[in-house]
Design a protein around this motif. Structure first.
Motif, mmCIF file in Angstrom:
data_model
loop_
_atom_site.group_PDB
_atom_site.id
_atom_site.type_symbol
_atom_site.label_atom_id
_atom_site.label_comp_id
_atom_site.label_asym_id
_atom_site.label_seq_id
_atom_site.Cartn_x
_atom_site.Cartn_y
_atom_site.Cartn_z
ATOM 1 N N ILE A 21 0.842 -1.204 0.000
ATOM 2 C CA ILE A 21 0.000 0.000 0.000
ATOM 3 C C ILE A 21 0.877 1.254 0.000
ATOM 4 C CG2 ILE A 21 -1.678 1.318 1.347
ATOM 5 C CD1 ILE A 21 -2.667 -1.442 2.444
ATOM 6 N N GLU A 24 2.444 1.830 -3.340
ATOM 7 C CA GLU A 24 1.458 2.280 -4.311
ATOM 8 C C GLU A 24 1.170 3.772 -4.137
ATOM 9 O OE1 GLU A 24 -2.220 0.133 -4.058
ATOM 10 O OE2 GLU A 24 -2.747 0.585 -6.125
ATOM 11 N N PHE A 54 -3.409 14.668 -2.481
ATOM 12 C CA PHE A 54 -3.748 13.285 -2.151
ATOM 13 C C PHE A 54 -4.675 13.218 -0.944
ATOM 14 C CE2 PHE A 54 -3.391 9.034 -0.555
ATOM 15 C CZ PHE A 54 -3.273 8.271 -1.700
ATOM 16 N N VAL A 60 -6.145 6.795 4.416
ATOM 17 C CA VAL A 60 -6.282 5.915 3.256
ATOM 18 C C VAL A 60 -5.634 4.564 3.550
ATOM 19 C CG1 VAL A 60 -5.595 5.578 0.843
ATOM 20 C CG2 VAL A 60 -6.399 7.801 1.611
ATOM 21 N N GLU A 63 -7.829 2.629 5.826
ATOM 22 C CA GLU A 63 -9.037 2.151 5.162
ATOM 23 C C GLU A 63 -8.741 0.910 4.319
ATOM 24 O OE1 GLU A 63 -12.562 3.952 2.365
ATOM 25 O OE2 GLU A 63 -11.188 5.351 3.318
ATOM 26 N N ILE A 64 -7.607 0.968 3.582
ATOM 27 C CA ILE A 64 -7.241 -0.175 2.741
ATOM 28 C C ILE A 64 -6.890 -1.380 3.611
ATOM 29 C CG2 ILE A 64 -5.573 -1.052 1.052
ATOM 30 C CD1 ILE A 64 -5.397 1.814 -0.043
ATOM 31 N N ILE A 67 -9.924 -3.125 4.633
ATOM 32 C CA ILE A 67 -10.554 -3.902 3.551
ATOM 33 C C ILE A 67 -9.986 -5.311 3.516
ATOM 34 C CG2 ILE A 67 -10.671 -4.160 1.039
ATOM 35 C CD1 ILE A 67 -10.839 -1.055 0.929
ATOM 36 N N TRP A 68 -8.670 -5.413 3.687
ATOM 37 C CA TRP A 68 -8.033 -6.735 3.614
ATOM 38 C C TRP A 68 -8.046 -7.447 4.943
ATOM 39 C CZ3 TRP A 68 -7.164 -8.770 -0.943
ATOM 40 C CH2 TRP A 68 -7.016 -7.913 -2.040
#
Lengths: 249, 117
Positions: A21, A24, A54, A60, A63-64, A67-68
Motif C-alpha cells: 500500500i 502504491e 492526495f 487511506v 481504510e485499505i 478492507i483486507w
C-alpha cells in the motif's frame, strides 16, 4: 478464478500488504509531483502540492488495511451460494459425491478406530504381546475358572506367571468421611508382578507380605480414580482409606 | 485546467467502482491513470479523490473483480501497480452498467418527458 483470488493477493502477509500500500501511494505521489513540476513548480513545491492533493495518507492506509484485514463475509457467502447453485444444477451428481465422501470418511474413521485400539495403542504394560487371558470353555461359552482349577493350571507352569482377576466388583471407598461406590477388580497378589503395568506412583502388591491371611487390605488406584477422587495427590501412597465400611487401614 | 467548484459533481456511492471497472475494460492501468482518465473523459466534471480511489481499487481486488501486478511502465524505469479486469469483474460491470442505464432512463423520462422535447 476463485482459488486464484484466495491464493493470489490474499496471500500477502500483513507487513507485505502494508508495504504494498505504501509503495502504491508513493508511486502515485511521485507521478503527481512530476506533473506539477512539468507545469513549472519547484521540486519542493511540487511534492507538497502532490501531498496536499492526495489528502490524508494515514486515513487511506488504514481504510485499505481494513478492507483486507476483515474476513470478507460476502466473498465467503458468494462462494457458498455458488456451490449451492452448482449442486442444485446437478442434484444427482451432488448426492453421489456427498454420499461417497460420507462413506469414505465413515469407513476410514471406523477402520482407524479399530486399528488404533487393536494395534497402535498397545496395553500400557511391559510386554503386551506376551500377555494373554485364559478362560474355560463350558456349555459353549467362555466361563471363569473356579479357584481350584486356577491353582491347578498355575502349578502346570506353562506360563511365566499367572494371576487371577475378578472384574467388575463394586466397593465403597471412604475418603475424608465420604464413602463413594466405585467399580474395581479383585486380583491375586501376584497380579502386578505378572501384568507389569506402568505405575505413576508407588508399586503393586507384594506377594510376600500382602498374600497372607489377616494382612492389611491394599488397594491400587487407577489413574482416573486417583485424579478424580484424590486430586492426583502425590503423597497418596501409604494413606489409609476405608473399604466397604471396614476399619480404616 | 480544473473547473470551478460549482461545476463539479461529487460521485454517488458505488458509482466510482463502476467507473473504475469501465475504465479497465480498455486494458490494464494504474491508479493514477484511472483517475486521470475519468477526469479527462468527463472534462473534469468528475473529480476522483485519491483518498477514495485507492480504497476502491483494493475493495474491487478483494472481491475478485480486478487483479493487480507491479509492472514497469512503458517509457519509464519506474514500477507501478497495474490493475486489470478479471472475468468476474467484466460480469459485474455488465450488471452494474445495465442497472445504471435503467435508473438514468427512468429519471430522464420524468425530468424531460417526450412530449416536451
Amino acid at each position: 478464478m476463485r482459488w486464484r483470488q484466495w491464493l493470489g493477493s490474499n496471500r500477502l502477509t500483513r507487513d507485505q500488504r502494508e508495504q504494498d500500500i505504501e509503495r502504491e501511494i508513493r508511486a502515485d505521489l511521485e507521478l503527481e509531483a512530476d506533473e506539477y513540476r512539468d507545469a513549472g513548480m519547484t521540486v519542493q513545491d511540487a511534492r507538497h502540492a502532490a501531498e496536499r492533493a492526495f489528502g490524508n495518507r494515514t486515513l487511506v492506509r488504514e481504510e485499505i488495511g481494513a478492507i483486507w484485514g476483515t474476513p470478507s463475509l460476502d466473498v465467503l457467502l458468494q462462494d457458498v451460494r455458488y456451490a449451492v447453485r452448482t449442486m442444485r444444477r446437478a442434484p444427482g451428481f451432488a448426492a453421489i459425491a456427498a454420499g461417497s465422501s460420507a462413506l469414505g470418511i465413515g469407513a476410514c474413521t471406523m477402520i482407524f478406530a479399530v486399528l488404533n485400539f487393536a494395534l497402535l495403542t498397545p496395553l500400557p504394560v511391559e510386554n503386551p504381546y506376551r500377555l494373554m487371558s485364559l478362560s474355560e470353555l463350558r456349555n459353549g461359552g467362555a466361563n471363569d475358572f473356579s479357584y481350584p482349577d486356577f491353582q491347578d493350571v498355575r502349578q502346570a507352569r506353562s506360563f511365566e506367571g499367572m494371576a487371577a482377576v475378578r472384574t467388575l466388583v463394586a466397593a465403597s471407598i471412604g475418603h475424608a468421611g465420604d464413602p463413594q461406590r466405585h467399580w474395581g477388580s479383585l486380583v491375586t497378589a501376584n497380579y502386578f508382578a505378572v501384568v507389569k503395568p506402568a505405575f505413576a506412583l508407588g508399586r503393586g502388591f507384594d506377594p510376600a507380605h500382602d498374600d497372607t491371611r489377616g494382612a492389611a487390605r491394599v488397594i491400587v488406584l487407577s489413574s482416573d480414580l486417583w485424579r478424580q477422587r484424590f486430586g492426583a495427590d502425590q503423597g497418596i501412597v501409604g494413606r489409609s482409606v476405608s473399604i466397604n465400611r471396614g476399619p480404616p487401614r | 485546467m480544473r473547473k470551478d467548484e460549482s461545476a463539479r459533481i461529487s460521485l454517488l456511492q458505488g458509482t466510482l467502482d463502476m467507473l473504475i471497472l469501465r475504465t479497465l475494460r480498455a486494458g490494464p492501468a494504474h491508479g493514477h491513470e484511472i483517475a486521470k482518465h475519468i477526469q479527462r473523459t468527463t472534462e473534469d466534471v468528475l473529480q476522483v479523490e485519491h483518498g477514495s480511489l485507492y480504497p476502491a481499487l483494493h475493495r474491487l481486488e478483494r472481491r475478485g473483480w480486478v487483479s493487480s501486478r507491479w509492472e514497469i511502465a512503458k517509457g519509464r524505469n519506474r514500477e507501478f501497480k497495474y490493475y486489470r479486469l478479471t472475468p468476474a469483474g467484466r460480469k459485474q460491470l455488465a450488471r452494474e452498467g445495465s442497472k445504471w442505464k435503467q435508473l438514468t432512463d427512468a429519471i430522464a423520462r420524468i425530468m424531460w418527458p417526450a412530449e416536451e422535447t
